[in-house]
Design an enzyme around this catalytic site. Structure first.
Site, PDB file in Angstrom:
ATOM      1  N   ASP A 249      -0.348  -0.464   0.186  1.00 39.49           N
ATOM      2  CA  ASP A 249       0.900  -0.289  -0.421  1.00 39.49           C
ATOM      3  C   ASP A 249       2.090   0.143   0.510  1.00 39.49           C
ATOM      4  O   ASP A 249       3.234  -0.267   0.425  1.00 39.49           O
ATOM      5  CB  ASP A 249       0.819   1.014  -1.473  1.00 39.49           C
ATOM      6  CG  ASP A 249       2.273   1.268  -1.989  1.00 39.49           C
ATOM      7  OD1 ASP A 249       2.471   0.325  -3.051  1.00 39.49           O
ATOM      8  OD2 ASP A 249       3.341   1.943  -1.871  1.00 39.49           O
TER       9      ASP A 249
ATOM     10  N   GLY B 114       7.351  -0.811  -2.263  1.00 39.13           N
ATOM     11  CA  GLY B 114       6.662  -2.044  -2.280  1.00 39.13           C
ATOM     12  C   GLY B 114       6.918  -3.095  -3.117  1.00 39.13           C
ATOM     13  O   GLY B 114       7.690  -3.986  -2.921  1.00 39.13           O
TER      14      GLY B 114
END
Lengths: 527, 427
Positions: free
Chosen positions: A274, A409
């Site tokens: 992530d 992200g």
């Protein structure tokens, strides 16, 4: 004479107040006019202390000036002693009292106050707050610490934490924990919560841990010279630095560098997929030298950021910062001029600022996310929760703190894909910020509306309608298509895109930026 | 009309004043810059002082202002003091740099500080010289906001007083309202007076220097704030006449203040009632709601904003509170006399401060609410006392009818909060 809008540091007597307020059983008698009492609110409001700082001001007035201000000082000093019965007193003058040259130290010496009276010479017109804290702590140590037998087992003093420090309260606990894991005892923590009597016992420790060189280096040097105590040079902020710190302490104290890493999560959080989106984020660092040096290492080695600019406001520590900047291939910004910092940040167009309270304002103005890494800080940086910067937990806290202002992200990709969605658009800011999303201003943010100087990527508000419109070879015009396209780029990379495109266009000798120019620049800078 | 009759004998006007000297816990007059620079939109305030002055301004602002503010500090350095640099030349240079950066500035105030006064830097002379250099575009004025001469709100007084000598002369019969209030409140005042047929109405300070009011023998003026003594004197010297009244806090204060002006302008009672009846009723209702938590509670004023006496009048007469001590940094009976007339004798009236002794009195009296500065509020709360910071009273719209409820609310909120919070462990 120097024009100042905002200041990074207060006057040196505020540094002395930070030492006095951190300690117990010490009182500061300050020769100063009434307005100087504002400094109390730094501690009672910003830091939310529940006691008045142990400071008595003489609060002389204009009409006293031709008369007996020295007498007012002596009376104030006597009253303060009688009322507060401290173990020791520090005396000094603020900027105004320095000019009337009453010599508080000399006056207090003649008064037969039955506890140590420590005079402070803090030149208000040359030096600033950090000098004041460092010098005050040094004078207290010099006056009170005496040679004595060392403790049988290995112990250290922890030096530097103050009142109004950025996370000092919690950093102490982390450092204590690191020492505890190595089996090293704590002799005295100072100035934080120490009494003058505690200062007299400093000599019993085998070494000193300096948490904040800005506030304790002179004292540590003095103790090394007079009591033979070595002191630590590594500041345990960040994973790598904390490992180094443990190794340094272990070596100085002759113990095993034992560590308990069970609570350290930062490395996995940073490695997990992530976090890929953090790669190469362009960050600008500004603050006190110690915190900036630590943050630069974390940014590069532990977050995978690209450091595009760094600097500090405290000239006293410029040398190590310059050395570090060289390693990063950067020219360091050593200044306490807020407007200069703002200009440098605007020019560098970073994706994130790691700075002080001031850079938070700059970030807000330029539409750039900002996390705070250094004093000066405001009330929101004195959290109720445990939130250190040092040690293993500090590394975890820093990871969380630094990514919080960013768009995360997948959200970043979604914004890029569906950038014209009326609800899910970039100007709403990161979705986890709720209603408090930073609203990009027309600085790093939206596309330019009118021809603008590329030399001055200045974010000046339109200050005058009368000024002539810029003309000449350094004027770059964005054509409508290109401007529209630029607006579609998410705000957190728009500044970079604009800067790169303009640089590309300038290199090519273009004065107009078309849609093609924009994409040619994109291809040119693709990494 | 039901004018409240002053209590015939035994009001606070004649009460003995406890005068104290000792440590004062107050801001200096520089603090006023924080609201003045927002009010006067083409003015810049340049403090000639030390790093301490700059630090005060940014700390006292509480939250810093995000845009580049219209104030700054020319920080004196060692070379200025040692005579190695000519301070006047340095100042000229900094001012020139500043004005070239900010072409929108039409008025520049050089603000004196403790250090500039101690070294006797003649800012009046500097202002004259700089006015000549930068005329006609910029007018340069000067005043002192130093802590050795002024306390907190006195800075606004000094600033406004410095503007009076350069106001244009007029023979028109005009009403001038004096004091820097939030625009919303100022508009309400002007609207009420206009509805009574009073005008033209001018305000000092004007938002832009080009709109500065004229002054002359036919000008009458009313102060909006109780700390404008020097300004009132300066206006009087230029031939204007002051209308005295209690200050427009709460329903009663606002009515008395408006009535004094209405009488000056010969407004008949029907008109006065027609204009004020509805807002008066609203104000009474709002105050009644907001002051429920205040009735029967005791209050102690530490000296701070100079609003203490008029506010004590409001809180005792309209909110049912009992004042224990009303401290003010200094007491100017020419301004607060009408308010003192309305407070029955009883509370200690104190002037000046010896903060530790005053805190001893607070602790002995244990008032239900203590009004004090930011440096004292949390320490007193930690001792179990409820407080209200005085600085909020100058940063919040609190004057006139529509804000009367908000004003009461400022005082009742800390008391309500204390009763709402339940922070102890359940038994």
């Amino acid at each position: 004479m120097k024009l100042t809008v905002w200041t990074y540091e207060g006057p040196p007597h505020v540094g002395a107040m930070r030492v006095a307020t951190a300690m117990r059983g010490l009182h500061y008698v300050l020769h100063a006019p009434q307005g100087d009492t504002y400094a109390d609110l730094l501690f009672t409001m910003i830091e939310r202390r529940d006691h008045r700082p142990p400071v008595t001001y003489t609060t002389f007035e204009g009409r006293d000036l031709g008369e007996d201000t020295a007498g007012i000082f002596k009376q104030t000093c006597q009253d303060a002693y009688d009322r507060f019965k401290p173990q020791a007193i520090i005396v000094g003058a603020s900027c105004t009292a320095e000019l009337i040259q009453d010599d508080p130290g000399g006056l207090a010496e003649t008064m037969n106050i039955p506890v140590p009276v420590i005079p402070l010479e803090l030149p208000s017109y040359q030096r600033k707050e950090n000098f004041g804290s460092d010098e005050t702590f040094y004078q207290i140590v010099r006056a009170l610490a005496r040679p004595m037998d060392r403790t049988p087992a290995a112990t250290v003093n922890i030096l530097g934490p103050l009142a109004l420090g950025f996370r000092h309260r919690d950093d102490i606990e982390e450092v204590k924990g690191l020492l505890y894991e190595m089996g090293i005892g704590i002799n005295v923590v100072a100035p934080f919560d120490a009494t003058p009597e505690d200062i007299t016992r400093l000599g019993a420790a085998h070494a000193n841990v300096v948490m904040y060189p800005e506030h304790a280096e002179t004292a540590a040097r003095h103790l090394e010279k007079t009591l033979g105590q070595p002191y630590t040079k590594t500041i345990p902020i960040g994973v790598g630095a904390t490992h180094d710190f443990v190794a340094e302490v272990a070596q100085i104290c002759g113990v095993e560098p034992k560590k308990d890493l069970s609570r350290l999560r930062q490395p996995w959080w940073s490695r997990s997929v992530d976090s890929t989106y953090l790669t190469g984020k362009r960050v600008f660092l500004f603050g006190d030298a110690t915190h900036v040096i630590a943050a630069a290492r974390i940014a590069r080695d532990e977050m995978g950021f690209e450091v595009v600019g760094l600097g500090c406001y405290n000239r006293e520590f410029a040398r190590p910062l310059r050395a570090l900047a060289k390693q990063f291939g950067l020219t360091p910004l050593i200044t306490d001029d807020y407007l200069e910092v703002e200009q440098a940040i605007a020019d560098a167009a970073p994706e994130m600022i790691l700075g002080t309270q001031m850079e938070r304002h700059i970030g807000k103005r330029l539409g750039i996310p900002c996390a705070v890494i250094s004093a000066p800080v405001h009330v929101q940086d004195f959290p109720a929760r445990y939130s250190p910067q040092m040690g293993w937990e500090g590394a975890n806290v820093i990871f969380d703190t630094w990514i919080h202002p960013l768009v995360m992200g997948l959200e970043e990709h979604l914004l890029a894909m569906f950038r014209e969605d009326f609800e899910f658009h970039d100007e709403a800011g990161p979705s986890h910020h709720g209603g408090h999303a930073p609203k990009p201003s027309d600085a790093g943010g939206p596309a330019p509306q009118t021809p603008r100087h590329i030399s001055g990527t200045k974010m000046d508000e339109p200050r005058s309608d009368e000024g002539p419109a810029p003309t000449g070879a350094d004027v770059m015009v964005w054509l409508a298509d290109a401007e529209k396209e630029l607006k579609k780029i998410p705000f957190f990379v728009r500044g970079k895109a604009r800067r790169n495109t303009e640089k590309f266009a300038a290199d090519q000798g273009l004065q107009e930026i078309s849609l093609d120019t924009l994409y040619e620049a994109k291809a040119h800078f693709a990494r | 009309m039901n004018t409240p009759t002053p209590v015939p004998s035994g009001t606070c006007r004649d009460a003995p004043i406890l005068k104290e000297r000792g440590q004062r816990e107050v801001f200096c007059g520089l603090t006023g810059i924080i609201w003045l620079h927002r009010k006067m939109q083409d003015a810049f305030f340049l403090v000639v002082g030390s790093r301490t002055c700059a630090h005060l301004l940014q700390s006292a602002a509480g939250v810093m202002i995000f845009a580049e503010p219209r104030f700054g500090t020319a920080i004196l350095e060692e070379t200025d003091l040692a005579g190695m640099a000519d301070a006047h030349e340095e100042l000229d240079r900094e001012v020139a740099r500043l004005l070239s950066r900010r072409p929108d500035i039409k008025q520049l105030f050089l603000v004196g500080s403790c250090p500039s006064e101690v070294i006797k830097l003649d800012l009046a002379r500097a202002a004259e010289r700089l006015t000549q250099i930068h005329a006609p575009h910029v007018r340069v004025l000067n005043y002192s906001g130093s802590g050795i001469e002024t306390t907190f709100t006195q800075g606004e007084d000094a600033c406004l007083a410095s503007m009076v000598p350069v106001l244009p002369t007029t023979d028109q019969r005009e009403l001038m309202l004096v004091g820097a209030l939030p625009d919303v409140v100022e508009d309400q005042a002007v609207s009420l007076l206009t509805q009574m047929g009073i005008g033209p109405i001018r305000v000092l300070p004007a938002p832009r220097s080009a709109e500065a009011p004229g002054i002359g023998p036919n000008t009458v003026f009313a102060c909006l704030q109780p700390f404008l003594g020097d300004t009132a004197a300066a206006l009087t010297r230029r031939g204007a006449r002051m209308i005295q009244a209690p200050f427009p806090f709460g329903e009663e204060g606002t009515t008395l203040w408006l009535r004094a002006i209405a009488e000056e302008f010969g407004v008949d009672e029907d008109t006065f009632d027609r204009v004020t009846a509805a807002p008066r009723a609203r104000a009474r209702k709002a105050v009644a709601n907001a002051s429920e938590a205040l009735r029967g509670k005791s209050i102690f004023f530490m000296p701070d904003s100079q609003l203490e006496i008029p506010l004590a009048r409001f809180l005792t007469r309209e909110c049912g509170m009992e004042a224990i001590e009303i401290g003010q940094p200094y007491i100017h009976k020419g301004l607060v006399g009408p308010d003192l007339d309305l407070i029955p004798a009883g509370p200690t009236i104190s002037e000046g401060q010896d903060v530790d002794r005053q805190l001893d009195r607070v602790r002995a009296a244990r008032p239900d609410l203590t009004i004090c500065g930011l440096g004292l509020a949390n320490p007193l709360e930690a001792e179990g006392l409820t407080t209200k910071w005085a600085i909020e009273l100058v940063f919040t719209p609190v004057h006139f009818y529509e804000q009367a409820g908000d004003l009461a609310g400022l005082f009742s909120r800390p008391i309500r909060r204390r009763s709402l919070l339940n922070l102890e462990a359940a038994e």
